[in-house]
Design an enzyme around this catalytic site. Structure first.
Site, PDB file in Angstrom:
ATOM      1  N   THR A  17      10.803   7.564   2.396  1.00 49.35           N
ATOM      2  CA  THR A  17      12.125   6.965   2.568  1.00 49.35           C
ATOM      3  C   THR A  17      12.071   5.435   2.624  1.00 49.35           C
ATOM      4  O   THR A  17      13.105   4.780   2.664  1.00 49.35           O
ATOM      5  CB  THR A  17      12.808   7.507   3.848  1.00 49.35           C
ATOM      6  OG1 THR A  17      11.886   7.385   4.940  1.00 49.35           O
ATOM      7  CG2 THR A  17      13.175   8.969   3.689  1.00 49.35           C
ATOM      8  N   GLY A  18      10.853   4.870   2.604  1.00 44.87           N
ATOM      9  CA  GLY A  18      10.738   3.408   2.542  1.00 44.87           C
ATOM     10  C   GLY A  18      10.996   2.914   1.123  1.00 44.87           C
ATOM     11  O   GLY A  18      11.078   3.696   0.177  1.00 44.87           O
ATOM     12  N   TYR A 159      -4.901  -3.524 -15.232  1.00 46.44           N
ATOM     13  CA  TYR A 159      -3.714  -3.483 -16.100  1.00 46.44           C
ATOM     14  C   TYR A 159      -4.003  -4.267 -17.377  1.00 46.44           C
ATOM     15  O   TYR A 159      -3.741  -3.825 -18.494  1.00 46.44           O
ATOM     16  CB  TYR A 159      -2.474  -4.113 -15.443  1.00 46.44           C
ATOM     17  CG  TYR A 159      -2.138  -3.662 -14.043  1.00 46.44           C
ATOM     18  CD1 TYR A 159      -2.553  -2.435 -13.544  1.00 46.44           C
ATOM     19  CD2 TYR A 159      -1.371  -4.482 -13.211  1.00 46.44           C
ATOM     20  CE1 TYR A 159      -2.233  -2.052 -12.252  1.00 46.44           C
ATOM     21  CE2 TYR A 159      -1.041  -4.098 -11.926  1.00 46.44           C
ATOM     22  CZ  TYR A 159      -1.475  -2.885 -11.441  1.00 46.44           C
ATOM     23  OH  TYR A 159      -1.158  -2.523 -10.159  1.00 46.44           O
ATOM     24  N   GLU A 209     -16.455  -7.411  -9.797  1.00 44.74           N
ATOM     25  CA  GLU A 209     -16.344  -8.818  -9.422  1.00 44.74           C
ATOM     26  C   GLU A 209     -17.530  -9.193  -8.551  1.00 44.74           C
ATOM     27  O   GLU A 209     -18.339  -8.346  -8.186  1.00 44.74           O
ATOM     28  CB  GLU A 209     -14.998  -9.072  -8.724  1.00 44.74           C
ATOM     29  CG  GLU A 209     -14.721  -8.148  -7.555  1.00 44.74           C
ATOM     30  CD  GLU A 209     -13.225  -8.097  -7.156  1.00 44.74           C
ATOM     31  OE1 GLU A 209     -12.352  -8.259  -8.027  1.00 44.74           O
ATOM     32  OE2 GLU A 209     -12.957  -7.882  -5.972  1.00 44.74           O
ATOM     33  N   HIS A 247     -10.022 -10.478  -2.266  1.00 46.11           N
ATOM     34  CA  HIS A 247     -10.515  -9.195  -1.770  1.00 46.11           C
ATOM     35  C   HIS A 247     -11.552  -9.415  -0.676  1.00 46.11           C
ATOM     36  O   HIS A 247     -12.405 -10.290  -0.797  1.00 46.11           O
ATOM     37  CB  HIS A 247     -11.178  -8.397  -2.897  1.00 46.11           C
ATOM     38  CG  HIS A 247     -10.192  -7.833  -3.868  1.00 46.11           C
ATOM     39  ND1 HIS A 247     -10.519  -7.613  -5.183  1.00 46.11           N
ATOM     40  CD2 HIS A 247      -8.905  -7.458  -3.731  1.00 46.11           C
ATOM     41  CE1 HIS A 247      -9.452  -7.108  -5.811  1.00 46.11           C
ATOM     42  NE2 HIS A 247      -8.475  -7.006  -4.950  1.00 46.11           N
TER      43      HIS A 247
END
Lengths: 300, 375
Positions: A17-18, A159, A209, A247
């Site tokens: 519901t968020g 992506y 990385e 990160h």
């Protein structure tokens, strides 16, 4: 085939519901993900789109047969939610949240092990098996069904790379975001094991990385005589040592964690390592054709 | 987030681990009274490594030498960092130096204990320490560590002390959300005492919601930042200054590093790592990033590179439109937005005369050209 996620997963959304949960239901259903339930304590009986909301994971599982959970709750509530899903018997739990205390991830991983569940994340874009289902916010147009398995420590980089693969006509079996934190629900080693056993996956692209030791798993796998072809891109050759690059795990703390050391280690194990984003596709193609030649030689 | 040495030692002291009895002084405190005996060690309290090799630890044999050391150390930067405090301790009569740490390690799905029978400043050059994977903190076993240490530490009495200490460190790390506790050297003094002569403790900043000490560390870190950077940190942006002139406003750690690398490969020099994805991807979120980079005289060009999944590109484009309209600086800005709803970007950009590069390569080449490099 694909790994961990395909058309058979019946998905429940925790924190449905968020704002994020509601957006996910719409986006994931559009992609073809079978979203069967939402969980939001105190909101049972409500609906998000066509999806019924339950007060607990167990109730949602009993009513809908859900077997996979994705967790969209604030960091302080992630451990509680994910443990509920694991102990209710979900086989796959995806945690996209960043800013999760590492002790919570340690506990989560231990619980997943004990219950035979898989966890993807935290600090991850999630997982997508193109053409089948997605569990996360990745932009759908970047992906195409195919035979490259992708493992990534970074969401945005996956992506970008998958869009490049798709434009080059190289589809993906599954793209898994293992996340940018030091402790991972699914490590690169575990993801490689799954891709190795997946007949649809012909080669693996690893997006890593600086910092941490994940890349040593990739090198270990690539050195196996029966390994599938592995290509890699490691970003951060311009990153200074001793500084956290976004990160938590992207920090060069020792020489072995530097870009140069990782690339050298992976190359010597037989990983085809790209020199940058621009030759990533060619590097993967080279790994594939090298693998095909090796297979022909073995047959002859 | 790393604690200063004196904070780390205070923490160890609070769980009953012996540390040298020290005195902390701040700039302007002068030379302290009440030092009972000399020589003393005067230690710069900084977070950057290699302090010892840079002269950050001074032996002072008497009060005048102490006064001189205090003046000198407060005036010196170590790894670009001026000490905000000095720690004065008795100069230890060390008989033996070993190394002990507990730290989070992804390969163990949790904690590892590391021990070396030879500690001190040369630890990185020597043989690698013995590694005992613990995993979840409740999986620590005394007999497991004992077995791991058998070959590395022949003195069984010392070994048992180390094991008991490691057990306490693991528990402390778990209770206080610490990702590293490193004691180097873990020393035996000539009187037989076991002392944590130096300590490095790193806490997990994401535990701030349940740990008041970590919350306070985070707030203090923001207060130490310059005001323009503080505004960015308040938006959860992650920033690391580099030495170049092409600044990045980016989304996602991996893509930010990929863009930095591509700038360098193209003959340019990246000015920073600036990942804006954790903050609000609205005008409110991006405004402080532009304010900081526009005010930075070293920055010649700003490259906005965002590949969004959950971040919707029409929202980012609209934020850029608003910021470009209100912005006073004439520094050129190069855009490369891609990801969810990118098809709406050209229409929005056309309204303020901006161009969105389809490929990162083209955007980087343009930024490098504008900065006066090759490409």
């Amino acid at each position: 085939m694909s790994i961990l996620l395909d058309r058979t997963n019946r998905v429940l959304v925790q924190g449905v519901t968020g704002q994020m949960g509601t957006y996910f239901v719409e986006d994931a259903c559009k992609y073809g993900t079978t979203v069967v339930a939402g969980v939001s304590p105190g909101r049972d009986g409500a609906k998000v789109g066509d999806v019924p909301v339950f007060g607990s994971v167990r109730a949602a599982r009993e009513a809908t047969g859900a077997d996979t959970a994705i967790v969209f709750v604030p960091p302080a509530a992630v451990l509680g939610g994910a443990l509920e899903a694991i102990e209710a018997g979900c086989r796959l739990v995806v945690v996209t949240a960043d800013e999760l205390p590492v002790l919570d991830t340690i506990e989560l991983k231990a619980a997943a092990r004990a219950n035979g569940a898989a966890v993807v994340g935290p600090n991850s874009p999630g997982i997508i098996s193109p053409g089948k289902a997605k569990l996360g916010f990745m932009p759908s147009f970047c992906y195409m069904q195919g035979n490259v398995g992708v493992i990534s420590r970074s969401g945005s980089l996956s992506y970008e790379c998958c869009k490049r693969l798709t434009l080059a006509g190289m589809g993906q079996s599954t793209v898994i975001g293992i996340g940018g934190d030091p402790v991972k629900g699914t490590t690169a080693a575990e993801a490689l094991g799954l891709f190795h056993d997946d007949p649809e996956t012909a080669a693996v692209l690893y997006l890593g990385e600086i910092g941490g030791s994940e890349e040593s798993f990739v090198a270990e796998y690539a050195a196996r005589p029966d390994a599938k072809p592995v290509a890699a891109l490691i970003v951060g050759h311009t990153a200074p040592p001793g500084r956290k690059m976004g990160h938590a795990a992207a920090l060069i703390g020792s020489k072995a964690e530097s870009h140069a050391a990782k690339v050298a280690m992976m190359r010597s194990a037989g990983v085809h390592v790209a020199s940058g984003l621009s030759d990533m596709v060619e590097t993967l193609q080279a790994a594939l054709s090298h693998g095909m030649r090796a297979a022909q030689d073995a047959a002859a | 987030m790393m604690l200063l040495e004196h904070e780390a030692k205070q923490l160890l002291d609070s769980v009953g681990i012996q540390v040298p009895r020290g005195l902390v002084i701040r700039p302007g405190d002068g030379t302290p009274d009440g030092i009972e005996s000399y020589p003393v060690a005067v230690k710069a309290q900084v977070r950057s490594g290699g302090r010892g090799k840079q002269g950050g630890i001074v032996r002072a044999g008497d009060r005048p030498a102490l006064a001189a050391a205090i003046t000198r150390l407060f005036a010196t930067a170590f790894g670009g960092e001026r000490p905000e405090a000095l720690l004065i301790e008795p100069w230890l009569a060390i008989e033996r130096e070993t190394y002990l740490s507990v730290a989070v390690d992804g390969r163990a799905d949790g904690y590892v204990v590391m021990y070396s029978a030879r500690g001190g400043v040369g630890i990185e050059e020597g043989a690698p320490p013995v590694r005992y994977p613990v995993g979840a903190p409740w999986n620590f076993r005394v007999h497991g560590l004992r077995k791991a240490l058998e070959s590395a530490e022949p003195d069984y009495q010392w070994r048992e002390k180390v094991i008991a200490l490691a057990q306490r460190l693991i528990r402390t790390a778990a209770m206080r959300d610490l990702t590293t506790i490193e004691i180097n050297p873990l020393a035996t003094l000539t009187d037989g005492a076991l002392v944590a002569a130096d300590a490095r403790v790193v806490c997990d900043e994401w535990a701030h919601f349940r740990n008041k000490a970590i919350h306070a560390q985070r707030e203090a870190e923001k207060r130490r930042a310059e005001p323009l950077l503080r505004d960015c940190l308040n938006m959860q942006h992650m920033y690391v200054r580099l030495d170049g002139d092409i600044a990045l406003i980016s989304g996602g750690a991996g893509m930010t590093m990929a863009a930095m690398d591509m700038i360098a490969d193209c003959g340019g020099r990246p000015a920073c790592f600036l990942d804006c994805s954790p903050g609000p991807t609205s005008t409110r979120g991006y405004r402080p990033a532009f304010a900081m980079l526009d005010a930075d005289p070293r920055v010649k060009v700003i490259l906005v590179s965002v590949f969004g999944g959950g971040t919707q590109m029409q929202r980012v484009a609209n934020s850029m439109k608003e910021i470009m309209a209100e912005r006073k600086s004439r520094k050129p800005v190069v855009f490369r937005l891609d990801g969810t709803n990118v098809d709406q970007v050209p229409g929005i950009f056309a309204r303020f005369g901006a161009h969105n590069h389809a490929r990162l390569e083209d955007a980087v080449a343009e930024a490098v050209r504008l900065a006066g490099g090759r490409a």
